[in-house]
Design an enzyme around this catalytic site. Structure first.
Site, PDB file in Angstrom:
ATOM      1  N   GLU A   1      89.448 -20.191  16.875  1.00  0.00           N
ATOM      2  CA  GLU A   1      88.303 -19.453  16.312  1.00  0.00           C
ATOM      3  C   GLU A   1      87.722 -20.182  15.104  1.00  0.00           C
ATOM      4  O   GLU A   1      86.503 -20.247  14.942  1.00  0.00           O
ATOM      5  CB  GLU A   1      88.734 -18.036  15.923  1.00  0.00           C
TER       6      GLU A   1
ATOM      7  N   GLY B   1      94.578 -11.484  17.163  1.00  0.00           N
ATOM      8  CA  GLY B   1      94.738 -11.825  18.576  1.00  0.00           C
ATOM      9  C   GLY B   1      95.341 -13.206  18.762  1.00  0.00           C
ATOM     10  O   GLY B   1      95.303 -13.763  19.865  1.00  0.00           O
TER      11      GLY B   1
ATOM     12  N   LYS C   1      91.405 -13.147  10.047  1.00  0.00           N
ATOM     13  CA  LYS C   1      91.346 -13.200  11.505  1.00  0.00           C
ATOM     14  C   LYS C   1      92.706 -13.655  12.037  1.00  0.00           C
ATOM     15  O   LYS C   1      93.548 -14.124  11.291  1.00  0.00           O
ATOM     16  CB  LYS C   1      90.247 -14.152  11.972  1.00  0.00           C
TER      17      LYS C   1
HETATM   18  C1  5RP Z   1      91.654 -12.750  17.294  1.00  0.00           C
HETATM   19  C2  5RP Z   1      90.833 -12.195  16.194  1.00  0.00           C
HETATM   20  C3  5RP Z   1      90.018 -11.004  16.504  1.00  0.00           C
HETATM   21  O1  5RP Z   1      88.681 -11.288  16.301  1.00  0.00           O
HETATM   22  C4  5RP Z   1      90.455  -9.879  15.608  1.00  0.00           C
HETATM   23  O2  5RP Z   1      91.840  -9.666  15.805  1.00  0.00           O
HETATM   24  C5  5RP Z   1      89.693  -8.584  15.890  1.00  0.00           C
HETATM   25  O3  5RP Z   1      90.036  -8.108  17.142  1.00  0.00           O
HETATM   26  P1  5RP Z   1      89.486  -6.731  17.698  1.00  0.00           P
HETATM   27  O4  5RP Z   1      88.029  -6.906  17.936  1.00  0.00           O
HETATM   28  O5  5RP Z   1      90.277  -6.500  18.974  1.00  0.00           O
HETATM   29  O6  5RP Z   1      89.788  -5.669  16.666  1.00  0.00           O
HETATM   30  O7  5RP Z   1      90.798 -12.682  15.091  1.00  0.00           O
HETATM   31  O8  5RP Z   1      92.462 -13.803  16.847  1.00  0.00           O
END
Ligand code: 5RP
Length: 241
Positions: free
Chosen positions: A110, A104, A101
């Site tokens: 998280e 984002g 993860k």
């Molecule tokens: C943010 C994350 C998100 O959950 C991960 O990047 C998945 O994102 P998306 O649903 O846009 O593919 O870990 O830090």
């Protein structure tokens, strides 16, 4: 190449299945990213239709703003204390439900939220399911102070683990160094594959300048994988233990 429209349908299928897990009165962790945002919208729709109470903790400023704008009650995690359920997206999901993860840049909050929950459920499209973690660059949140030294320490750890010459990239957005919600930097580790996620997690956590890495090991209990036809496949942790 996956069709983006099909991917969106898959994310929506997973999000709708996750909304069905929410019970009135729950204390709920809200993830970050495009799949989590679809979940938040679907959840707000259900809450508006059925008119029940929820207490939500968000994993990023962006999610807090979205959820609040849709009428969900978002509170400080400190005020809620403990959560019944967290629903979040992921960048990779392996057969043991270990995750990468942080795509984002929100994996610090998280992980705090997911590990303060009775249950973490991941929602994702099929493109996130992998045999082995590591093709997605592993995000590592680091303190800006001494970040070059921290990067060198990470490099040494990777060398020790047989992951020599793997690029470590300072994440940028719009040409500027990206700052997380906590004001830290993200180093993205281009590892190609992670042979021993537990060993890597231990080594990264032992480096002083590392705040948190994006390996979520033994945290997720259920992954709901959406399909473009609206169906879902559920991967349960009990199935693999
Ligand atoms: C943010 C994350 C998100 O959950 C991960 O990047 C998945 O994102 P998306 O649903 O846009 O593919 O870990 O830090």
């Amino acid at each position: 190449m996956t069709d983006p429209a099909q991917t969106d349908l898959s994310k929506d299928a997973a999000a709708r299945a996750a909304v069905a897990l929410v019970q009135p009165g729950m204390r709920l962790g809200l993830g970050t990213g495009s799949t989590a945002a679809i979940f938040v919208r679907r959840l707000a729709q259900r809450v508006a239709e059925e008119g029940f109470e929820l207490r939500c903790a968000a994993t990023s400023k962006a999610t807090a703003e979205l959820a609040t704008s849709l009428g969900l009650r978002v509170e400080d995690l400190n005020d809620i204390g403990w959560l019944d359920l967290t629903i979040d997206g992921a960048d990779e999901v392996d057969p043991d439900l270990n995750l990468i993860k942080g795509g984002g840049a929100a994996h610090l909050r998280e992980k705090i939220v997911a590990t303060a929950s009775d249950r973490m459920v991941v929602i994702a499209d099929q493109g996130k399911v992998v045999d082995r973690l590591g093709a997605f660059h592993l995000p590592v949140e680091v303190i800006p102070f001494g970040c070059q030294t921290t990067k060198t320490q990470i490099q040494h750890a990777l060398d020790d683990l047989g992951l020599k010459h793997r690029p470590i990239l300072l994440r940028k957005r719009d040409g500027e160094t990206l700052l997380t919600d906590e004001g830290n930097y993200i180093l993205d580790l281009a590892l190609e594959a992670i042979p021993d996620p537990q060993a890597l997690a231990r080594r990264l956590s032992a480096i002083a300048g590392v705040v948190e890495h994006g390996l979520f090991l033994n945290i997720c209990q259920l992954a709901i994988i959406g399909c473009p036809d609206g169906s879902v496949v559920e991967l349960l942790r009990e199935d693999i233990e």
